[in-house]
Design a protein around this motif. Structure first.
Motif, PDB file in Angstrom:
ATOM      1  N   ALA A 179       7.772  -1.410  12.971  1.00  6.03           N
ATOM      2  CA  ALA A 179       8.680  -1.045  11.877  1.00  6.03           C
ATOM      3  C   ALA A 179       8.444   0.401  11.440  1.00  6.03           C
ATOM      4  O   ALA A 179       7.326   0.912  11.522  1.00  6.03           O
ATOM      5  CB  ALA A 179       8.478  -1.983  10.694  1.00  6.03           C
ATOM      6  N   TYR A 180       9.524   1.037  10.991  1.00  7.33           N
ATOM      7  CA  TYR A 180       9.484   2.370  10.386  1.00  7.33           C
ATOM      8  C   TYR A 180       8.914   3.422  11.343  1.00  7.33           C
ATOM      9  O   TYR A 180       8.271   4.368  10.939  1.00  7.33           O
ATOM     10  CB  TYR A 180       8.665   2.351   9.083  1.00  7.33           C
ATOM     11  CG  TYR A 180       8.889   1.116   8.271  1.00  7.33           C
ATOM     12  CD1 TYR A 180      10.170   0.774   7.836  1.00  7.33           C
ATOM     13  CD2 TYR A 180       7.847   0.243   7.970  1.00  7.33           C
ATOM     14  CE1 TYR A 180      10.396  -0.385   7.109  1.00  7.33           C
ATOM     15  CE2 TYR A 180       8.056  -0.914   7.236  1.00  7.33           C
ATOM     16  CZ  TYR A 180       9.335  -1.218   6.816  1.00  7.33           C
ATOM     17  OH  TYR A 180       9.556  -2.359   6.105  1.00  7.33           O
ATOM     18  N   ALA A 219       4.492  -2.470  -4.694  1.00 10.03           N
ATOM     19  CA  ALA A 219       5.435  -1.368  -4.516  1.00 10.03           C
ATOM     20  C   ALA A 219       6.841  -1.947  -4.599  1.00 10.03           C
ATOM     21  O   ALA A 219       7.153  -2.915  -3.909  1.00 10.03           O
ATOM     22  CB  ALA A 219       5.222  -0.687  -3.166  1.00 10.03           C
ATOM     23  N   PRO A 220       7.711  -1.392  -5.434  1.00  8.50           N
ATOM     24  CA  PRO A 220       9.037  -1.984  -5.640  1.00  8.50           C
ATOM     25  C   PRO A 220       9.895  -1.947  -4.375  1.00  8.50           C
ATOM     26  O   PRO A 220       9.921  -0.946  -3.661  1.00  8.50           O
ATOM     27  CB  PRO A 220       9.652  -1.104  -6.736  1.00  8.50           C
ATOM     28  CG  PRO A 220       8.531  -0.319  -7.313  1.00  8.50           C
ATOM     29  CD  PRO A 220       7.506  -0.202  -6.257  1.00  8.50           C
ATOM     30  N   GLN A 221      10.595  -3.042  -4.093  1.00  2.39           N
ATOM     31  CA  GLN A 221      11.577  -3.035  -3.021  1.00  2.39           C
ATOM     32  C   GLN A 221      12.749  -2.162  -3.460  1.00  2.39           C
ATOM     33  O   GLN A 221      13.287  -2.338  -4.539  1.00  2.39           O
ATOM     34  CB  GLN A 221      12.045  -4.450  -2.715  1.00  2.39           C
ATOM     35  CG  GLN A 221      10.950  -5.339  -2.155  1.00  2.39           C
ATOM     36  CD  GLN A 221      11.525  -6.590  -1.514  1.00  2.39           C
ATOM     37  OE1 GLN A 221      12.525  -6.538  -0.819  1.00  2.39           O
ATOM     38  NE2 GLN A 221      10.871  -7.719  -1.732  1.00  2.39           N
ATOM     39  N   GLY A 222      13.111  -1.220  -2.625  1.00  3.76           N
ATOM     40  CA  GLY A 222      14.160  -0.283  -2.969  1.00  3.76           C
ATOM     41  C   GLY A 222      13.657   1.135  -3.055  1.00  3.76           C
ATOM     42  O   GLY A 222      14.437   2.085  -3.000  1.00  3.76           O
ATOM     43  N   CYS A 223      12.333   1.311  -3.162  1.00  2.00           N
ATOM     44  CA  CYS A 223      11.744   2.649  -3.148  1.00  2.00           C
ATOM     45  C   CYS A 223      11.614   3.132  -1.701  1.00  2.00           C
ATOM     46  O   CYS A 223      11.311   2.349  -0.797  1.00  2.00           O
ATOM     47  CB  CYS A 223      10.381   2.653  -3.815  1.00  2.00           C
ATOM     48  SG  CYS A 223      10.461   2.542  -5.616  1.00  2.00           S
ATOM     49  N   VAL A 224      11.810   4.414  -1.499  1.00  2.00           N
ATOM     50  CA  VAL A 224      11.754   4.989  -0.154  1.00  2.00           C
ATOM     51  C   VAL A 224      10.357   4.845   0.450  1.00  2.00           C
ATOM     52  O   VAL A 224      10.202   4.567   1.648  1.00  2.00           O
ATOM     53  CB  VAL A 224      12.179   6.474  -0.194  1.00  2.00           C
ATOM     54  CG1 VAL A 224      11.988   7.133   1.168  1.00  2.00           C
ATOM     55  CG2 VAL A 224      13.634   6.588  -0.643  1.00  2.00           C
ATOM     56  N   LEU A 225       9.327   5.002  -0.354  1.00  4.84           N
ATOM     57  CA  LEU A 225       7.958   4.997   0.152  1.00  4.84           C
ATOM     58  C   LEU A 225       7.401   3.596   0.394  1.00  4.84           C
ATOM     59  O   LEU A 225       6.432   3.447   1.149  1.00  4.84           O
ATOM     60  CB  LEU A 225       7.040   5.724  -0.826  1.00  4.84           C
ATOM     61  CG  LEU A 225       6.870   7.233  -0.662  1.00  4.84           C
ATOM     62  CD1 LEU A 225       6.012   7.799  -1.782  1.00  4.84           C
ATOM     63  CD2 LEU A 225       6.252   7.572   0.688  1.00  4.84           C
ATOM     64  N   SER A 226       7.972   2.583  -0.222  1.00  9.18           N
ATOM     65  CA  SER A 226       7.376   1.244  -0.183  1.00  9.18           C
ATOM     66  C   SER A 226       7.141   0.709   1.231  1.00  9.18           C
ATOM     67  O   SER A 226       6.046   0.219   1.533  1.00  9.18           O
ATOM     68  CB  SER A 226       8.237   0.265  -0.990  1.00  9.18           C
ATOM     69  OG  SER A 226       8.256   0.625  -2.351  1.00  9.18           O
ATOM     70  N   PRO A 227       8.133   0.767   2.135  1.00  9.40           N
ATOM     71  CA  PRO A 227       7.884   0.235   3.486  1.00  9.40           C
ATOM     72  C   PRO A 227       6.750   0.949   4.214  1.00  9.40           C
ATOM     73  O   PRO A 227       5.922   0.304   4.862  1.00  9.40           O
ATOM     74  CB  PRO A 227       9.230   0.458   4.199  1.00  9.40           C
ATOM     75  CG  PRO A 227      10.238   0.527   3.101  1.00  9.40           C
ATOM     76  CD  PRO A 227       9.545   1.195   1.972  1.00  9.40           C
ATOM     77  N   LEU A 228       6.696   2.285   4.102  1.00 13.78           N
ATOM     78  CA  LEU A 228       5.629   3.030   4.768  1.00 13.78           C
ATOM     79  C   LEU A 228       4.279   2.688   4.157  1.00 13.78           C
ATOM     80  O   LEU A 228       3.292   2.505   4.883  1.00 13.78           O
ATOM     81  CB  LEU A 228       5.893   4.530   4.662  1.00 13.78           C
ATOM     82  CG  LEU A 228       4.784   5.437   5.214  1.00 13.78           C
ATOM     83  CD1 LEU A 228       4.577   5.193   6.703  1.00 13.78           C
ATOM     84  CD2 LEU A 228       5.098   6.906   4.949  1.00 13.78           C
TER      85      LEU A 228
END
Length: 311
Positions: A161-162, A254-263
């Protein structure tokens, strides 16, 4: 756009820096370095310094169809006024990175429960999506790109992912190829797979533990402190229709919807790798597969790998 909305993040940062003279002096040097005033250190020691051209570029590439965040600043304003706003926000972003402090107005989230299926019957049937500041999303994109470029290319190759040019198809192909190769090696060989989907995975991130792992990966101390501050003391409220809840302050996940959260979640679990040569762990974000390549009916390594993953 009201001028005080641009000034408020900078004002809060300046108020903080007034009580930390040493940090403030370093902040001035760092912002000046954005114009090329410092030497290039190694990747492990290099702090993130954002340039005006970086900010202008990310502002001009925004999607103007997306909704504005809790601060009311819309994407259309950033795109139309990128040339005028780039210098202002360059100073704000660099000061934030240097002090390791994210303005509270940038961290505020409004949570919208999005149904996972047509007729939800319980709270678990909703996905909490965070609506955050559009300025902060642009800021996060710059931080994300820097972190991605600073990490070793060989880190956790089985996290699909990512990553550029990687998808779920690549993860599935790797599993099938590994399984078929093992089956072809000898009669009686077989494989077992355990599929794991963690519940509310992003909410499990502990900022202090993540910061330690980021430091181990070689990220600069100032950036690690900034990420820790980004994840703590986050004002959050929930909105359903015209009803909005009271605000809570959160310091985990980390909030879902933030750009940094998945990384950040990907880096949080980068050390979740196989401990045996006869097992592999393939991941796509929080979707995880533990595979055991079993010969002679010996499943001990596979079972131990599952226990290790559980621990």
């Amino acid at each position: 756009m009201p001028y005080d909305r641009i000034q408020s993040p900078l004002s809060s940062l300046q108020a903080t820096s007034s009580s930390a003279n040493a940090n403030s002096a370093y902040a001035s040097n760092a912002i000046g370095a954005a114009n090329g005033a410092c030497a290039e250190p190694t990747i492990e020691q290099r702090p993130l310094i954002i340039t005006e051209s970086d900010v202008r570029r990310v502002f001009k590439r925004v999607n103007t169809r997306k909704a504005a965040g809790p601060d009311g600043i819309c994407w259309r304003v950033l795109k139309a006024c990128a040339d005028q706003l780039a210098l202002v926000f360059t100073d704000i972003f660099n000061l934030s990175l240097t002090l390791g402090i994210v303005p509270s107005s940038f961290k505020h989230s409004t949570i919208f429960p999005v149904p996972k299926k047509p007729r939800p019957s319980s709270l678990n049937d909703y996905r909490p999506v965070a609506l955050t500041s559009v300025v902060m999303k642009c800021f996060e994109k710059l931080v994300r790109d820097f972190i991605t470029s600073s990490l070793p290319a060989s880190m956790d190759p089985l996290q699909f992912a990512y990553r550029h040019n990687c998808s779920t198809d690549d993860a599935i192909a790797h599993l099938l190829h590994t399984t078929q190769t093992h089956l072809d090696k000898g009669r009686g060989n077989y494989a077992k797979m355990l599929f794991v989907d963690y519940s509310s995975a992003f909410n499990t991130i502990i900022p202090s533990l993540l910061t330690t792992k980021l430091g181990d990966l070689g990220l600069h101390t100032s950036l690690c402190d900034w990420i820790s501050n980004f994840l703590t003391d986050r004002p959050q409220s929930v909105r359903v229709g015209n009803c909005i809840s009271s605000t809570l302050i959160l310091s985990t996940g980390a909030p879902q919807g933030c750009v940094l959260s998945p990384l950040l979640y990907s880096l949080y679990t980068y050390d979740c790798t196989a401990t045996s040569s006869s097992t592999i762990i393939v991941k796509f974000a929080d979707d995880t597969v533990v595979m055991g390549l079993i010969s002679d009916n010996d499943e001990r390594a596979y079972l131990e790998e599952i226990k290790h993953l559980e621990n």
